[in-house]
Scaffold this motif. Structure first.
Motif, PDB file in Angstrom:
ATOM      1  N   CYS A 259       0.749  -1.345  -0.298  1.00  0.00           N
ATOM      2  CA  CYS A 259       0.459   0.416   0.114  1.00  0.00           C
ATOM      3  C   CYS A 259       0.504   1.200  -0.018  1.00  0.00           C
ATOM      4  O   CYS A 259       1.966   1.182   1.058  1.00  0.00           O
ATOM      5  CB  CYS A 259      -0.400  -0.225   0.761  1.00  0.00           C
TER       6      CYS A 259
ATOM      7  N   SER B 178      -0.600   4.139   0.414  1.00  0.00           N
ATOM      8  CA  SER B 178      -1.553   5.026   1.148  1.00  0.00           C
ATOM      9  C   SER B 178      -1.914   6.226   0.198  1.00  0.00           C
ATOM     10  O   SER B 178      -2.410   7.625   0.477  1.00  0.00           O
ATOM     11  CB  SER B 178      -1.022   5.715   1.986  1.00  0.00           C
ATOM     12  N   CYS B 179      -2.266   5.979  -1.287  1.00  0.00           N
ATOM     13  CA  CYS B 179      -2.722   6.768  -1.877  1.00  0.00           C
ATOM     14  C   CYS B 179      -4.446   7.045  -1.943  1.00  0.00           C
ATOM     15  O   CYS B 179      -4.633   7.962  -2.665  1.00  0.00           O
ATOM     16  CB  CYS B 179      -2.930   6.790  -3.418  1.00  0.00           C
TER      17      CYS B 179
ATOM     18  N   CYS C 280      -6.900   0.147  -6.900  1.00  0.00           N
ATOM     19  CA  CYS C 280      -5.631   0.030  -6.598  1.00  0.00           C
ATOM     20  C   CYS C 280      -4.041   0.090  -7.336  1.00  0.00           C
ATOM     21  O   CYS C 280      -3.965  -1.190  -8.066  1.00  0.00           O
ATOM     22  CB  CYS C 280      -5.352  -1.211  -5.557  1.00  0.00           C
TER      23      CYS C 280
END
Length: 56
Positions: free
Chosen positions: A9, A11-12, A48
């Motif tokens: 991840c 963290s977008c 994602c």
């Protein structure tokens, strides 16, 4: 089985914006999925850019 977000991840926030039940929130360094709220629709995984969400 609910989806889980891996350490990949970045963290977008893309996954949180796409979750229809708001099961995704910003955690400590990465986003997290509440397994009690997740409906296993896969919207997070589809959006994602690094493939962090996956079925646990």
């Amino acid at each position: 089985m609910a989806y889980k977000i891996s350490d990949e991840c970045i963290s977008c926030g893309a996954c949180a914006a796409e979750c229809p039940v708001s099961a995704i929130s910003e955690g400590d360094g990465k986003y997290e999925i509440n397994p009690d709220t997740c409906i296993e629709c896969g919207a997070c995984a589809e959006t994602c850019p690094v493939g962090a969400p996956a079925q646990a």
